[in-house]
Design a protein around this motif. Structure first.
Motif, short mmCIF file in Angstrom:
data_model
loop_
_atom_site.label_atom_id
_atom_site.label_comp_id
_atom_site.label_asym_id
_atom_site.label_seq_id
_atom_site.Cartn_x
_atom_site.Cartn_y
_atom_site.Cartn_z
N PHE A 1 -17.30 10.81 -17.04
CA PHE A 1 -16.65 11.51 -15.93
C PHE A 1 -16.57 10.63 -14.68
N HIS A 2 -17.62 9.84 -14.42
CA HIS A 2 -17.57 8.95 -13.25
C HIS A 2 -16.49 7.88 -13.41
N ALA A 3 -16.27 7.43 -14.64
CA ALA A 3 -15.19 6.47 -14.88
C ALA A 3 -13.84 7.10 -14.52
N VAL A 4 -13.67 8.38 -14.88
CA VAL A 4 -12.45 9.10 -14.52
C VAL A 4 -12.32 9.20 -13.00
N TYR A 5 -13.43 9.54 -12.34
CA TYR A 5 -13.39 9.71 -10.88
C TYR A 5 -13.01 8.40 -10.18
N TRP A 6 -13.59 7.28 -10.62
CA TRP A 6 -13.27 5.99 -10.01
C TRP A 6 -11.80 5.62 -10.25
N THR A 7 -11.30 5.95 -11.46
CA THR A 7 -9.89 5.66 -11.77
C THR A 7 -8.96 6.38 -10.81
N PHE A 8 -9.21 7.66 -10.59
CA PHE A 8 -8.31 8.43 -9.75
C PHE A 8 -8.59 8.26 -8.26
N PHE A 9 -9.76 7.76 -7.93
CA PHE A 9 -10.00 7.32 -6.56
C PHE A 9 -9.08 6.14 -6.24
N GLY A 10 -8.97 5.20 -7.17
CA GLY A 10 -8.07 4.06 -6.99
C GLY A 10 -6.62 4.49 -6.87
N ILE A 11 -6.20 5.47 -7.70
CA ILE A 11 -4.83 5.98 -7.64
C ILE A 11 -4.58 6.67 -6.30
N ALA A 12 -5.59 7.41 -5.81
CA ALA A 12 -5.45 8.10 -4.52
C ALA A 12 -5.31 7.10 -3.37
N VAL A 13 -6.03 6.00 -3.44
CA VAL A 13 -5.92 4.96 -2.41
C VAL A 13 -4.50 4.38 -2.38
N ILE A 14 -3.93 4.14 -3.56
CA ILE A 14 -2.55 3.66 -3.63
C ILE A 14 -1.61 4.69 -2.99
N GLY A 15 -1.85 5.97 -3.27
CA GLY A 15 -1.05 7.03 -2.66
C GLY A 15 -1.16 7.03 -1.15
N PHE A 16 -2.35 6.78 -0.63
CA PHE A 16 -2.56 6.71 0.82
C PHE A 16 -1.74 5.57 1.42
N ILE A 17 -1.71 4.43 0.74
CA ILE A 17 -0.94 3.28 1.22
C ILE A 17 0.56 3.62 1.25
N ILE A 18 1.03 4.33 0.20
CA ILE A 18 2.43 4.76 0.17
C ILE A 18 2.74 5.66 1.36
N ALA A 19 1.80 6.58 1.67
CA ALA A 19 2.00 7.48 2.82
C ALA A 19 2.10 6.70 4.12
N LEU A 20 1.36 5.60 4.23
CA LEU A 20 1.44 4.75 5.43
C LEU A 20 2.81 4.08 5.56
N LEU A 21 3.43 3.78 4.42
CA LEU A 21 4.72 3.07 4.43
C LEU A 21 5.91 3.99 4.70
N ILE A 22 5.73 5.30 4.45
CA ILE A 22 6.85 6.24 4.60
C ILE A 22 7.23 6.39 6.07
N LYS A 23 8.53 6.60 6.31
CA LYS A 23 9.03 6.83 7.66
C LYS A 23 9.60 8.24 7.74
N ASN A 24 9.42 8.89 8.90
CA ASN A 24 10.10 10.17 9.14
C ASN A 24 11.59 9.90 9.26
N THR A 25 12.39 10.57 8.42
CA THR A 25 13.82 10.27 8.33
C THR A 25 14.65 11.54 8.50
N GLN A 26 15.67 11.47 9.32
CA GLN A 26 16.60 12.58 9.46
C GLN A 26 17.61 12.55 8.33
N ASN A 27 18.19 13.70 8.05
CA ASN A 27 19.17 13.80 6.96
C ASN A 27 20.38 12.91 7.24
N ASP A 28 20.76 12.11 6.25
CA ASP A 28 21.85 11.16 6.42
C ASP A 28 23.19 11.84 6.74
N SER A 29 23.31 13.09 6.35
CA SER A 29 24.57 13.77 6.58
C SER A 29 24.83 14.02 8.05
N GLU A 30 23.80 13.90 8.88
CA GLU A 30 23.98 14.11 10.29
C GLU A 30 24.56 12.86 10.98
#
Length: 467
Positions: A438-467
């Motif tokens: 179970f701890h191996a599973v937890y460490w695996t998904f901790f790593g995946i969550a960290v990658i997700g956090f980095i993706i959230a840092l890269l995202i920009k607030n964007t207005q709809n292009d149709s405007e």
């Protein structure tokens, strides 16, 4: 054909409620059978590997019908599409209820999955279409109840029905609710989507079947006695078919699924982020009950009830986080959620927990974090696209999320089995070997969550292009 935009506020309210309750009930069926596996195995006299296809097959059929949803929205009245999906699900559930063999029940599950696969991206597109952009965060937060809470509630509702009725009682519940919603739909549903009729591209549908092979390989990787040659051949053929699917969508005038939505980098990040948050949610609903029963030695009913606080917390937060995203922006909201998810997996990785209440608290932390991420990411992704591409964008997001979710479950299962087996062979006791796995599973998904956090840092607030 022109869409019907003449809806009073009361009609609009019942339109949204009917759509969300119907989709929520259908979505519950995706994860509801996991707690019923032992009962169904005994009833039909089949193995665990066979009975798992009631869920695995469901997810595969969902994935291959999701890309068709934009074409259906463009070529059918949404009212007819919604009623047709409900009717297909209801008939499938009726077949399961009367099913006397595993194959008949599997047929019913395929029909249910096809209905859910068509409706899942469609209801999100409709909500985005009828909601002003400045209010999309709020309404999609409510929609998060369907996407996140239904997944978390499935095992809970199943556990309750199995305790007090037979396995058929669960499907009676589905039929009753869906039949009521079906009746309401004739009165409150409207054709709210503009229609641009095109010819259905059957060759694209054929190429999209590569998803079936891909998901089959993903689900079979962690099983014992795997024939790697056969899996390799299936994987190669699947990749070739998916490559042909992508090429065709990018080159024909009226693609089944317009993959040019992927040219927006912000949209691509939103797709990945919603997938990563979904992985955490689905792995919690699968792995935590195994930990409760295998390590903490509680009953299946208690392990199911232990999921209630997390599901309730997720349900409460979903509408609130949507409103928060409208007020402070999508990026800060998603960073809050990813921080909660990273913290939850981090605590699991470094602690050895023997108290079920601490596990429940961490499950609430991870599932609560999902409420801050998944629907805000879907909404931000839609805001990164022009309105005509929103139906294609939601279909891509939903399909990718489903594939990533399936991959997450397969990875979690593979890591858990392999590391537990390795620890057991090295001389550790059964309890210690389980903890190690179970701890191996937890460490695996901790790593995946960290990658997700980095993706959230890269995202920009964007207005709809149709405007």
């Amino acid at each position: 054909m022109e869409k019907d935009s003449s809806m009073s506020s009361l009609t609009r309210f019942w339109f949204i409620v009917t759509m969300l309750v119907g989709t929520f009930t259908m979505s519950i069926s995706q994860s509801s059978l996991s707690t019923a596996y032992p009962t169904l195995m005994n009833y039909f006299g089949v193995s665990a590997d066979t009975i798992q296809w009631l869920t695995t097959g469901f997810m595969i059929v969902m994935c291959i019908t999701m890309p068709i949803s934009p074409w259906l929205l463009n070529n059918m009245s949404f009212k007819k599409l919604f009623i047709g999906a409900l009717l297909l699900f209801d008939v499938g559930t009726l077949i399961i209820f009367y099913g006397s063999s595993f194959l008949i029940v599997m047929l019913g599950r395929v029909m249910e999955a096809a209905a859910v696969g068509v409706l899942f991206p469609s209801y999100q597109t409709v909500l985005l279409e009828i909601t002003p952009e400045k209010k999309r965060g709020t309404i999609m937060g409510v929609a998060g109840l369907v996407m996140g809470s239904a997944l978390a509630c499935g095992p809970i509702i199943s556990g309750i029905f199995l305790k007090f009725t037979t396995w058929r009682g669960l499907f009676v519940f589905f039929m009753v609710v869906i039949t009521i919603i079906l009746g309401l739909s004739f009165f409150v549903m409207r054709d709210v989507m503009p229609r641009i009729e095109t010819k259905l591209d059957w060759l694209s549908i054929f190429y999209s079947l590569g998803l079936v092979g891909l998901l089959y390989v993903i689900t079979e990787i962690g099983k014992s006695g795997t024939d790697w040659l056969i899996l390799g051949i299936i994987l190669l053929i699947s990749i070739i078919m998916l490559a042909l699917f992508v090429h065709r969508q990018l080159t024909i005038p009226d693609p089944l699924l317009d993959l040019w939505v992927m040219k927006s980098f912000n949209y691509d990040l939103a797709v990945l982020l919603t997938g990563f948050s979904y992985i955490s949610l689905i792995v919690v609903t699968i792995i935590f009950p195994l930990y409760y029963q295998g390590v903490l030695h509680v009953s299946p009913f208690i392990s199911g009830m232990a999921l209630v606080p997390g599901a309730a917390f997720l349900s409460i937060l979903n509408p609130l986080t949507g409103t928060l995203a409208d007020k402070i922006g999508f990026k800060p909201t998603m960073l809050i959620g990813m921080t909660m998810i990273v913290l939850g997996w981090g605590l699991l990785s470094i602690l050895t927990i023997s108290d079920i209440w601490i596990m429940i608290g961490i499950a609430m932390l991870i599932e609560g974090g999902n409420a801050f991420v998944m629907m805000p990411a879907v909404t931000l992704g839609a805001n990164s696209l022009p309105n005509p591409l929103i139906s294609h964008g939601t279909a891509v997001i939903t399909t990718v999320r489903q594939v990533l979710g399936s991959t997450g479950v397969a990875v979690a299962t593979l890591v858990l089995v392999d590391f537990t087996k390795h620890a057991s062979l090295s001389g550790k006791s059964l309890v210690m070997a389980n903890q190690f796995g179970f701890h191996a599973v937890y460490w695996t998904f901790f790593g995946i969550a960290v990658i997700g956090f980095i993706i959230a840092l890269l995202i920009k607030n964007t207005q709809n292009d149709s405007e």
